[in-house]
Design an enzyme around this catalytic site. Sequence first.
Site, PDB file in Angstrom:
ATOM      1  N   TRP A  10     101.889  43.411 -24.594  1.00 33.75           N
ATOM      2  CA  TRP A  10     100.588  42.838 -25.653  1.00 33.75           C
ATOM      3  C   TRP A  10     101.335  42.340 -27.301  1.00 33.75           C
ATOM      4  O   TRP A  10     100.370  41.571 -27.898  1.00 33.75           O
ATOM      5  CB  TRP A  10     100.302  43.941 -26.277  1.00 33.75           C
ATOM      6  CG  TRP A  10      99.249  44.888 -25.667  1.00 33.75           C
ATOM      7  CD1 TRP A  10      99.506  45.159 -24.137  1.00 33.75           C
ATOM      8  CD2 TRP A  10      98.323  46.803 -26.205  1.00 33.75           C
ATOM      9  NE1 TRP A  10      98.034  46.638 -23.974  1.00 33.75           N
ATOM     10  CE2 TRP A  10      97.868  46.701 -25.014  1.00 33.75           C
ATOM     11  CE3 TRP A  10      98.232  47.242 -27.516  1.00 33.75           C
ATOM     12  CZ2 TRP A  10      97.584  48.441 -24.485  1.00 33.75           C
ATOM     13  CZ3 TRP A  10      97.723  48.260 -26.775  1.00 33.75           C
ATOM     14  CH2 TRP A  10      97.143  49.357 -26.056  1.00 33.75           C
ATOM     15  N   GLU A  97     110.510  34.791 -25.145  1.00 34.94           N
ATOM     16  CA  GLU A  97     110.312  34.420 -26.868  1.00 34.94           C
ATOM     17  C   GLU A  97     111.298  34.608 -28.085  1.00 34.94           C
ATOM     18  O   GLU A  97     111.669  35.030 -28.848  1.00 34.94           O
ATOM     19  CB  GLU A  97     108.559  35.382 -27.226  1.00 34.94           C
ATOM     20  CG  GLU A  97     107.529  34.145 -26.361  1.00 34.94           C
ATOM     21  CD  GLU A  97     106.355  35.493 -26.107  1.00 34.94           C
ATOM     22  OE1 GLU A  97     105.937  36.713 -26.690  1.00 34.94           O
ATOM     23  OE2 GLU A  97     105.447  35.109 -24.976  1.00 34.94           O
ATOM     24  N   GLY A 173     102.170  32.290 -20.885  1.00 37.70           N
ATOM     25  CA  GLY A 173     100.690  31.790 -21.639  1.00 37.70           C
ATOM     26  C   GLY A 173     100.263  30.082 -21.831  1.00 37.70           C
ATOM     27  O   GLY A 173      99.425  29.830 -22.764  1.00 37.70           O
ATOM     28  N   GLY A 234     100.739  39.478 -19.642  1.00 38.40           N
ATOM     29  CA  GLY A 234     100.479  39.041 -21.246  1.00 38.40           C
ATOM     30  C   GLY A 234      99.521  38.454 -21.643  1.00 38.40           C
ATOM     31  O   GLY A 234      99.009  40.192 -21.725  1.00 38.40           O
TER      32      GLY A 234
END
Length: 251
Positions: A10, A97, A173, A234
């Site tokens: 999440w 990330e 993403g 994601g």
Amino acid sequence: MRNTLVIGNWKMNKTLEEAVELVVRLKEKATDFPPSAEVVLAPPALYLASIAMLEEPWHKLAAQNCSHHDYGAFTGEISAPMLKSMAVDYCIIGHSERRTYFHETDALLAAKVDACLRNGIQPVFCCGEQLKQRKEREHFVTVLNQLQQGLFHLTPAQLSDVVIAYEPVWAIGTGQTASPEEANEMHTFIRQQLSSHFGEVAANDLRILYGGSVSAGNAASLLACSDIDGALVGGASLHVRDFAAIIGAAS
Ligand code: PGA
């Protein structure tokens, strides 16, 4: 036989109320999940206790990060023993990330893998190349280097508690997913490299997940590949219908 593992990452999304609502609404779909699929939710660490207290047997819990220290004066950090005490089974380590925005180095990630393993948490070790590296045909050497730095110090027995997630950075993403052929080619490469280093048995038992814009539309074709053993999801894991469809594709 490797059972399919689907993890919903999440990231830094949802309030507590929204997080609980997502779990409750997923539960309504859980009777349709394939029994062979293992479902794991990785909410923000702040919500792990609340979600653990719902005691839902259809999913396990993952953290998105942990400290490489077990305890001590490290303000703001969360340790693997703390996660273990909250019924957390997995911890994502080395997500791109964290590598990029938090400057996590290979040496630090190897120490985080060790912290997980010594505390009974299964690390989900992320690897993957940047777009530039793929264009320059350096994607295999990049991923191999990440594996060598992060995991090659382990024993074959320790490796059996590790999950690998191949996440090409250019696919995270972006809506631009690796094709099933591109993804499976890398997964096969990863398994071969692990087989040469740790032995065939350890490598064959290891689950290698794909991550990067996995969606309800592309999950089935990715999960059908011989060396893809699940998905690290994601954006789509924040939506009940999409995440349930991805789990449904994991039969
Ligand atoms: P995405 O993220 O599915 O939104 O591309 C995957 C991940 O970062 O784990």
